[in-house]
Write an enzyme that holds these catalytic residues in place. Structure first.
Site, PDB file in Angstrom:
ATOM      1  N   HIS A 199      35.782  38.054  45.598  1.00 32.45           N
ATOM      2  CA  HIS A 199      36.145  36.788  46.238  1.00 32.45           C
ATOM      3  C   HIS A 199      36.041  35.601  45.296  1.00 32.45           C
ATOM      4  O   HIS A 199      36.326  34.469  45.710  1.00 32.45           O
ATOM      5  CB  HIS A 199      35.264  36.560  47.463  1.00 32.45           C
ATOM      6  CG  HIS A 199      35.563  37.482  48.596  1.00 32.45           C
ATOM      7  ND1 HIS A 199      36.522  37.221  49.547  1.00 32.45           N
ATOM      8  CD2 HIS A 199      35.050  38.702  48.914  1.00 32.45           C
ATOM      9  CE1 HIS A 199      36.580  38.212  50.415  1.00 32.45           C
ATOM     10  NE2 HIS A 199      35.698  39.121  50.048  1.00 32.45           N
TER      11      HIS A 199
ATOM     12  N   SER B  16      31.109  37.605  50.851  1.00 25.61           N
ATOM     13  CA  SER B  16      32.288  37.518  51.706  1.00 25.61           C
ATOM     14  C   SER B  16      32.020  37.052  53.120  1.00 25.61           C
ATOM     15  O   SER B  16      32.950  36.705  53.849  1.00 25.61           O
ATOM     16  CB  SER B  16      32.990  38.886  51.763  1.00 25.61           C
ATOM     17  OG  SER B  16      32.139  39.848  52.346  1.00 25.61           O
TER      18      SER B  16
ATOM     19  N   LYS C 178      42.868  39.908  47.186  1.00 28.40           N
ATOM     20  CA  LYS C 178      42.552  38.511  47.490  1.00 28.40           C
ATOM     21  C   LYS C 178      43.477  37.595  46.684  1.00 28.40           C
ATOM     22  O   LYS C 178      44.603  37.371  47.062  1.00 28.40           O
ATOM     23  CB  LYS C 178      41.083  38.207  47.194  1.00 28.40           C
ATOM     24  CG  LYS C 178      40.111  39.247  47.691  1.00 28.40           C
ATOM     25  CD  LYS C 178      40.172  39.466  49.173  1.00 28.40           C
ATOM     26  CE  LYS C 178      39.100  40.437  49.602  1.00 28.40           C
ATOM     27  NZ  LYS C 178      39.516  41.500  50.483  1.00 28.40           N
TER      28      LYS C 178
END
Length: 438
Positions: A213, A185, A244
């Site tokens: 992610h 990240s 996300k």
């Protein structure tokens, strides 16, 4: 002496940061207009720090289903699933996620942070061994602290170093769990997953991949790095988040290991936390359906990421090692990084600031997250703005190679920026900030 005196050094650093410029950890939005636009201090601002990879926070279907869930089932569950029971939606979401990943089991947690906390602290005990990539997210480290297994750190993205440390274990008893991330990240780099799988096989370990992610971002169907690398059958546990690509909040773990369901009674962060409210469950289910039905969002995200990354690199910025939706720009001096961040915000661009000592290699940098919802014009504006401000602050030479892109902004020099998930590791432990896996 106050109980808070122990934070004096952190407080002094924070005060100094605020004296240099605006507080990067207390940005207040007057309004959120869309997935990629907001209002800060009365000024329309382009958002490059949201982790909103597929641009689904304003999806009409997700909003409608969330509103209907509130009408039918109320605003909250008021307790944990163990104490208050599971709603139908909880089980539907778990089945949908298990099906998406091709696994037989799924547990849903109230945050992605808790998914790591709950799984890592439960899977390995005092007689087992936990192997963590040195650049692991804070939630992974906190999970290791909540558990009782000895922790061995290996060099970031270094399968040889992992193998060496496993080899040193010899024939010591106990299970061995390796934890890596799909996309990291802070810098946006990916794990060499095929090599890690080889090491896992050789030493008879278990492998957990945090796809927070990379879910919705990588792989033909958006299942993440393991899908892209063709090693899904070798990953024992996939952990992820809804905050996300799925544009809500919550976390999960999927697995096909026999006996997985007992973890519901063994994982304290699962047992003793209130379950997700109906509105969140419904919007997440809707977003998951969209993720599966609209692969063109990933295609656009990939194109946007490449446009932004190559533009900044062409301008002369020191960007991260790989092109991904997370684009980090290194700045040697923290004070300059703060001024850079402040200038960008003042001129209509929001991203996140990461500062040592909590950053990889103690670097100062800004981190941005690109969205499928960004237009070419918005990306070009961001690159041009960052280039101009970077030159004014002496981060780039006055003259630089230009990078031409099609569209209204014909020629401009790339620029680099930072974004949200950086904040979690931008301050020392204990400093509240936006997290990469909230």
């Amino acid at each position: 002496m106050s109980i808070l005196e122990k934070f004096a050094a952190l407080n002094n650093r924070y005060d100094h940061l605020k004296q240099v410029g605006a507080d990067p950890f207390a940005v207040k939005f007057d309004d959120i207009i869309s997935c990629v636009e907001g209002v800060v201090n009365g000024k329309k601002t382009l958002l490059f720090g949201t982790n909103n990879y597929l641009g689904l926070t304003f999806d009409d279907e997700a909003k409608a289903e969330s509103i209907e869930a509130i009408r039918r089932h109320g605003t909250g569950t008021t307790g944990s699933r163990i104490a208050n029971g599971s709603y139908k939606g909880h089980q539907e979401l778990e089945r949908a996620l298990a099906d998406f990943y091709g696994h037989t089991h799924c547990m849903v947690f109230s945050t992605g942070y808790q998914a790591n906390l709950g799984m890592i602290s439960t899977l390995v005990g005092k007689d087992d061994h936990l192997f963590l990539d040195a650049d692991s997210h804070a939630s992974i480290y906190d999970g290791s602290r909540l558990g009782h297994a000895p922790v061995v750190r290996f060099r970031h993205n270094n399968p040889d170093d992992l193998a060496k440390r496993l080899r040193r274990m010899g024939d010591q008893p106990g299970d061995k769990l390796i934890v890596v991330e799909g996309i990291y990240s802070m810098l946006g780099d990916t794990a060499p997953l095929k090599e890690f799988v080889d090491v896992k096989r050789e030493y008879g370990a278990y492998l957990m991949v945090d796809e927070a992610h990379s879910m919705g971002v990588l792989g033909e169907h958006g299942r993440g790095l393991a899908e892209r690398e063709g090693v899904e059958d070798d990953v024992d546990f996939v952990v992820g988040t809804f905050s996300k690509s799925l544009a809500s909040v919550g976390g999960f773990c999927v697995s096909s290991l026999e006996g997985f369901e007992i973890l519901r009674l063994a994982s304290r962060p699962y047992m003793f936390t209130a379950s997700l409210p109906p509105a969140i469950i419904s919007s997440t289910l809707s977003a998951l359906r969209t993720l599966r039905a609209e692969p063109q969002r990933r295609t656009k995200l990939t194109a946007n990421s490449r446009r932004f990354y190559t533009g900044l690199r062409a301008a002369g910025f020191h960007v991260g090692p790989e092109c991904s939706p997370i684009v980090a720009v290194m700045v040697e001096q923290p004070e300059v990084a703060v001024m850079f961040w402040k200038r960008l915000l003042e001129e209509g661009m929001y991203l996140n600031l990461a500062l040592p000592p909590a950053t990889p290699n103690s670097s100062a940098f800004m981190r941005s997250s690109v969205s499928a919802a960004h237009t070419d014009e918005q990306i070009d504006f961001a690159v041009a703005l960052m280039t101009r401000v970077g030159r004014e602050l002496g981060l780039l030479p006055e003259e630089n190679n230009v990078c031409a892109f099609p569209g209204p902004t014909a020629v401009f020099s790339g620029e680099r920026l930072g974004a949200t998930a950086a904040t979690a590791r931008a301050l020392p432990q204990g400093a509240g900030a936006a997290a990469g896996m909230a």
